[in-house]
Write a protein that holds these residues in place. Structure first.
Motif, PDB file in Angstrom:
ATOM      1  N   ASP A  70      22.351  30.135  30.984  1.00  0.00           N
ATOM      2  CA  ASP A  70      22.901  30.392  29.650  1.00  0.00           C
ATOM      3  C   ASP A  70      23.791  29.256  29.153  1.00  0.00           C
ATOM      4  OD1 ASP A  70      23.389  32.091  27.326  1.00  0.00           O
ATOM      5  OD2 ASP A  70      25.410  32.299  28.126  1.00  0.00           O
ATOM      6  N   GLU A  71      24.733  28.812  29.989  1.00  0.00           N
ATOM      7  CA  GLU A  71      25.645  27.752  29.548  1.00  0.00           C
ATOM      8  C   GLU A  71      24.871  26.491  29.181  1.00  0.00           C
ATOM      9  OE1 GLU A  71      27.983  30.042  32.791  1.00  0.00           O
ATOM     10  OE2 GLU A  71      25.914  29.455  32.376  1.00  0.00           O
ATOM     11  N   THR A  72      23.920  26.132  30.023  1.00  0.00           N
ATOM     12  CA  THR A  72      23.151  24.899  29.787  1.00  0.00           C
ATOM     13  C   THR A  72      22.284  25.012  28.544  1.00  0.00           C
ATOM     14  OG1 THR A  72      23.127  24.440  32.155  1.00  0.00           O
ATOM     15  CG2 THR A  72      21.457  23.336  30.811  1.00  0.00           C
ATOM     16  N   LEU A  73      21.591  26.141  28.385  1.00  0.00           N
ATOM     17  CA  LEU A  73      20.708  26.297  27.224  1.00  0.00           C
ATOM     18  C   LEU A  73      21.493  26.444  25.927  1.00  0.00           C
ATOM     19  CD1 LEU A  73      17.581  26.277  27.068  1.00  0.00           C
ATOM     20  CD2 LEU A  73      18.544  26.351  29.356  1.00  0.00           C
ATOM     21  N   SER A  74      22.667  27.057  25.977  1.00  0.00           N
ATOM     22  CA  SER A  74      23.503  27.157  24.772  1.00  0.00           C
ATOM     23  C   SER A  74      23.907  25.771  24.303  1.00  0.00           C
ATOM     24  CB  SER A  74      24.746  28.004  25.065  1.00  0.00           C
ATOM     25  OG  SER A  74      24.391  29.350  25.320  1.00  0.00           O
ATOM     26  N   ASN A  75      24.336  24.922  25.243  1.00  0.00           N
ATOM     27  CA  ASN A  75      24.701  23.550  24.880  1.00  0.00           C
ATOM     28  C   ASN A  75      23.481  22.747  24.447  1.00  0.00           C
ATOM     29  OD1 ASN A  75      27.555  23.483  25.268  1.00  0.00           O
ATOM     30  ND2 ASN A  75      27.248  23.473  27.484  1.00  0.00           N
ATOM     31  N   ALA A  76      22.365  22.946  25.134  1.00  0.00           N
ATOM     32  CA  ALA A  76      21.145  22.204  24.797  1.00  0.00           C
ATOM     33  C   ALA A  76      20.644  22.555  23.402  1.00  0.00           C
ATOM     34  CB  ALA A  76      20.060  22.481  25.844  1.00  0.00           C
ATOM     35  N   ASN A  77      20.685  23.835  23.067  1.00  0.00           N
ATOM     36  CA  ASN A  77      20.239  24.252  21.728  1.00  0.00           C
ATOM     37  C   ASN A  77      21.141  23.689  20.645  1.00  0.00           C
ATOM     38  OD1 ASN A  77      17.815  25.964  21.802  1.00  0.00           O
ATOM     39  ND2 ASN A  77      19.021  27.238  23.183  1.00  0.00           N
ATOM     40  N   TYR A  78      22.438  23.654  20.918  1.00  0.00           N
ATOM     41  CA  TYR A  78      23.368  23.073  19.948  1.00  0.00           C
ATOM     42  C   TYR A  78      23.064  21.589  19.748  1.00  0.00           C
ATOM     43  CZ  TYR A  78      27.713  21.644  17.700  1.00  0.00           C
ATOM     44  OH  TYR A  78      28.630  21.128  16.820  1.00  0.00           O
ATOM     45  N   LEU A  79      22.816  20.885  20.844  1.00  0.00           N
ATOM     46  CA  LEU A  79      22.518  19.451  20.762  1.00  0.00           C
ATOM     47  C   LEU A  79      21.189  19.198  20.060  1.00  0.00           C
ATOM     48  CD1 LEU A  79      23.670  18.429  24.342  1.00  0.00           C
ATOM     49  CD2 LEU A  79      24.764  17.744  22.194  1.00  0.00           C
ATOM     50  N   LYS A  80      20.206  20.061  20.326  1.00  0.00           N
ATOM     51  CA  LYS A  80      18.910  19.908  19.646  1.00  0.00           C
ATOM     52  C   LYS A  80      19.081  20.090  18.141  1.00  0.00           C
ATOM     53  CE  LYS A  80      15.606  23.135  19.611  1.00  0.00           C
ATOM     54  NZ  LYS A  80      14.454  23.993  20.008  1.00  0.00           N
ATOM     55  N   HIS A  81      19.817  21.120  17.754  1.00  0.00           N
ATOM     56  CA  HIS A  81      20.065  21.364  16.333  1.00  0.00           C
ATOM     57  C   HIS A  81      20.797  20.175  15.711  1.00  0.00           C
ATOM     58  CE1 HIS A  81      20.831  23.610  12.677  1.00  0.00           C
ATOM     59  NE2 HIS A  81      22.137  23.376  12.797  1.00  0.00           N
ATOM     60  N   TRP A  82      21.781  19.644  16.419  1.00  0.00           N
ATOM     61  CA  TRP A  82      22.550  18.488  15.944  1.00  0.00           C
ATOM     62  C   TRP A  82      21.627  17.282  15.774  1.00  0.00           C
ATOM     63  CZ3 TRP A  82      23.822  13.907  18.792  1.00  0.00           C
ATOM     64  CH2 TRP A  82      24.814  13.102  18.208  1.00  0.00           C
ATOM     65  N   CYS A  83      20.721  17.097  16.726  1.00  0.00           N
ATOM     66  CA  CYS A  83      19.786  15.962  16.679  1.00  0.00           C
ATOM     67  C   CYS A  83      18.831  16.079  15.490  1.00  0.00           C
ATOM     68  CB  CYS A  83      19.004  15.902  17.986  1.00  0.00           C
ATOM     69  SG  CYS A  83      17.823  14.552  18.099  1.00  0.00           S
ATOM     70  N   VAL A  84      18.300  17.277  15.281  1.00  0.00           N
ATOM     71  CA  VAL A  84      17.356  17.477  14.178  1.00  0.00           C
ATOM     72  C   VAL A  84      18.048  17.275  12.834  1.00  0.00           C
ATOM     73  CG1 VAL A  84      15.872  19.170  13.022  1.00  0.00           C
ATOM     74  CG2 VAL A  84      15.825  18.973  15.520  1.00  0.00           C
ATOM     75  N   LEU A  85      19.294  17.745  12.712  1.00  0.00           N
ATOM     76  CA  LEU A  85      20.060  17.538  11.482  1.00  0.00           C
ATOM     77  C   LEU A  85      20.289  16.056  11.221  1.00  0.00           C
ATOM     78  CD1 LEU A  85      22.803  20.345  11.497  1.00  0.00           C
ATOM     79  CD2 LEU A  85      20.904  20.095   9.903  1.00  0.00           C
TER      80      LEU A  85
END
Length: 546
Positions: free
Chosen positions: A213-228
Motif C-alpha cells: 500500500d505505501e509503495t503503490l500510494s506513492n507510485a500512483n502519486y508520482l505517476k499522476h505528477w509525471c503525466v501532469l
C-alpha cells in the motif's frame, strides 16, 4: 528442518546449571586466568575481517555447551537445507534462496525442478546493461536529457537494504543522485520532488507483490505528477521501472514490460538488496562494484556453509546472543558502527533481526517458553558516546554490543581516524573491565565509606561486547559483513525453533489499517471499534473539519 524444543535438549539444561556457576564471574577475571583468551576467542575471515568475541561472559565450557545445543538442534542439516532450496519457509511454502542471488560458482540450484541460476544470471545481465546505460548518460528522459537522479520507491526491505548500502558505499558513488521514498507520510514524497527535475529522473517502484500500500500510494502519486508534467502517459516508459515478482500488476499500473526487473517469491523482502531490488545500488556505485558486493556476500556464504561450527563466525555470534537473551535475560542488543557512512546499519539490522525472529510461536505451532529476538538499536560512533553510553557504563541493564570499525578510512583528515579507533578500543575495554581505580577486594559499601567522592564515578564493567574490525569498508567487505548478520539471524531461528522468514505480525496491522481507511469517511457505530480507536478517529474528523 527438525522441530526441536531447545529447552528440552541436554545442552540447554546443562547451560542452565553452567550459568549458575559463572554468572558472577567478571570478564577481567576471565582475561586474568587466560593470557591467550583473545587468540582463542577471535576468528579472522580471509584477510580483511577479524571478529573478536573474547570480551564476553563466556568460558571454554560455555562455548562447548552452546555448540552442543546447535548440534542437538541439527543446525548443520538446516544450513544444508537452506542452501539446497528446500521449502524451509513452511508457513508460506517457499524456499529461502537469497544466497543464490550471489552464487558465483557454476553449481546449479534447483527450485521446483528448475535451475534458477539461469534466471538469476539473465536478470543480472539486464541490471548490468541498464545501469551502464544510465551511468554513461545513454538512457534519456522524455526531453532527450541524460539521467541525473534516481528515486527508489519502496518500503521495508525494498528501502532499508538499498538505502543502507548506498550510504555505506558513498565513497564509491558516481555522479547520480539517489533518493528514497518509503513512508506513506506525504512529507516523504513532497521533499524528494523538491530536489528533482522530472526530465532527468527515473523512478524505481520496488515491491515484490506490486501491491504494497505505501509503495503503490506513492507510485500512483508520482505517476499522476509525471503525466501532469508531460501531458503524455507514453512518457512513463522513459522514467518508470518496476522491481517486482508480479509483472501483470506492474504492466496494469502503466510500466512497460521491458522496464520490469524481476525478483522471485523465494527472496524475502529483508534479503532483497541482492536482487533487482538493489538496482539503485548498482546505479549508485556501478555494476562492477555491485557485483563485488555480491561476491563478498558469497564468500561469507561459503564460510557459513563449510566451516566447522566452532570456527563459524555467524554461528558463534548467534550462540553468544542466545546465551545472553535466554540465560542472562537481556532484552536488547546494540550495534555501533564506527564509520559515519555506515550510520544506517543499526536501522537495517532492526528489520533483519526483529522482523525475522520476533516470534512467539514455535515451528510446532506452540507458544514458546523461551526468549526469541532481542530488541536491536544503535547509532554510529562516537555520537552515541555522548548520548546513551552513560547507561551502558553505569546503568542497570546488561546490553550486549557489537562494535564495528574499518582500519583504513575513506576520508583521512588529520588524526581523526586514529582518535576514532582509540575511542572504539577504549569503549570496549572500559565496558569490559570497568574503572581502573575500582577495588577488587572491597565491597561497594566499604568503597562508598572510604571513597565517598569517587563512588559516583565507579564503573563496574563486565559489560559484554563483540569487536568486528574490517580492513576497509569496500563493496566486497560490506557484502561479507551483511551476509554474516543474515546467517546469524538464520542460526538463531533454527536453534530457537521458530520460522525466521515470514512476518505475519506485520500483516495484521495492514489489515486493520485497510479497514479503518475504508470507513474513515463513514459514520461508525460503537460496535465497530474499541473506545480508544473510535475516540481518536472522531477527534481526527472533528479537527480536520474546522
Amino acid at each position: 528442518m527438525k522441530n526441536i524444543n531447545p529447552t528440552q535438549t541436554y545442552a540447554w539444561n546443562q547451560l542452565r546449571n553452567h550459568f549458575l556457576d559463572i554468572k558472577a564471574i567478571h570478564i577481567k577475571d576471565l582475561f586474568f586466568m587466560d593470557k591467550y583468551r583473545f587468540k582463542k576467542n577471535s576468528i579472522v575471515f580471509q584477510d580483511f575481517m577479524i571478529v573478536d568475541f573474547s570480551k564476553n561472559r563466556i568460558t571454554k565450557q560455555t562455548l562447548q555447551l552452546l555448540l552442543e545445543l546447535a548440534r542437538e538442534c541439527f543446525l548443520e542439516e538446516a544450513i544444508q537445507d537452506m542452501f539446497a532450496g528446500k521449502l524451509i519457509n513452511a508457513t508460506e511454502n517457499r524456499a529461502v534462496l537469497h544466497t543464490a542471488l550471489r552464487n558465483t560458482s557454476d553449481k546449479s540450484i534447483t527450485v521446483n525442478h528448475i535451475n534458477i541460476m539461469a534466471e538469476i544470471n539473465k536478470e543480472l545481465e539486464k541490471i548490468k546493461i541498464f545501469s551502464n546505460l544510465v551511468i554513461q548518460g545513454r538512457w534519456k528522459g522524455y526531453t532527450g536529457k541524460s539521467i541525473s537522479d534516481i528515486v527508489n520507491v519502496g518500503i521495508g526491505g525494498s528501502y532499508l537494504g538499498p538505502y543502507m548500502v548506498t550510504e555505506a558505499l558513498r565513497a564509491y558513488k558516481n555522479h547520480l543522485n539517489v533518493h528514497y521514498i518509503s513512508n506513506i507520510d506525504g512529507t516523504d514524497v513532497t521533499e524528494v520532488l523538491r530536489k528533482i527535475n522530472l526530465e532527468t529522473t527515473i523512478f524505481l517502484i520496488a515491491s515484490k507483490s506490486f501491491s504494497t500500500d505505501e509503495t503503490l500510494s506513492n507510485a500512483n502519486y508520482l505517476k499522476h505528477w509525471c503525466v501532469l508534467k508531460t501531458n503524455n502517459p507514453q512518457y512513463l516508459e522513459n522514467h518508470f521501472f518496476a522491481l517486482c515478482d508480479n509483472a501483470h500488476l506492474a504492466v496494469k499500473f502503466g510500466i512497460k514490460y521491458e522496464n520490469i526487473f524481476k525478483f522471485w517469491d523465494w527472496v524475502g523482502g529483508r534479503f532483497s538488496l541482492w536482487s533487482s531490488s538493489g538496482l539503485s545500488i548498482a546505479l549508485s556505485i556501478g555494476f562492477k562494484n555491485f557485483k563485488l558486493l555480491l561476491n563478498g556476500a558469497h564468500a561469507m556464504d561459503q564460510h557459513f556453509l563449510h566451516s566447522k561450527l566452532s570456527q563459524n563466525i555467524p554461528v558463534i555470534l548467534a550462540l553468544v546472543s542466545i546465551w545472553y537473551t535466554n540465560f542472562f535475560h537481556t532484552e536488547t542488543e546494540a550495534i555501533f558502527p564506527y564509520d559515519a557512512y555506515m550510520h544506517a546499519l543499526p536501522e537495517y539490522l532492526q528489520q533483519s533481526v526483529m522482523e525475522s525472529n520476533g516470534k512467539s510461536v514455535d515451528r510446532n505451532g506452540c507458544l514458546v517458553g523461551w526468549k526469541t529476538s532481542p530488541i536491536i538499536w544503535g547509532q554510529s560512533g562516537t555520537n552515541g558516546q555522548h548520548s546513551f553510553f552513560q547507561l551502558l557504563h553505569q546503568g542497570t541493564f546488561l546490553v550486549p554490543c557489537d562494535f564495528i570499525i574499518p582500519v583504513i578510512s575513506h576520508n583521512s583528515v588529520n588524526n581523526h581516524h586514529e582518535k576514532l579507533l582509540s575511542n572504539f578500543l577504549a569503549q570496549t575495554r572500559s565496558l569490559a573491565f570497568g574503572s581502573n581505580y575500582a577495588s577488587e577486594k572491597k565491597g561497594f559499601l566499604n568503597y562508598r565509606t572510604e571513597y565517598p567522592n569517587l563512588v559516583h564515578k565507579l564503573c563496574s564493567g563486565n559489560q559484554p561486547t563483540n569487536s568486528i574490525m574490517l580492513k576497509k569498508i569496500t563493496p566486497y567487505s560490506l557484502g561479507s559483513l551483511l551476509a554474516l548478520y543474515e546467517h546469524k539471524v538464520f542460526t538463531q531461528g533454527v536453534i530457537l525453533n521458530i520460522f525466521s522468514f515470514d512476518q505475519w505480525g506485520v500483516e495484521l496491522g495492514k489489515s486493520f489499517a485497510e479497514k479503518i481507511y475504508k470507513n474513515i469517511e463513514k459514520e461508525i457505530s460503537h460496535e465497530s471499534y474499541d473506545s480508544s480507536t473510535l475516540g481518536l478517529l472522531n477527534i481526527y474528523k472533528a479537527w480536520r473539519s474546522r
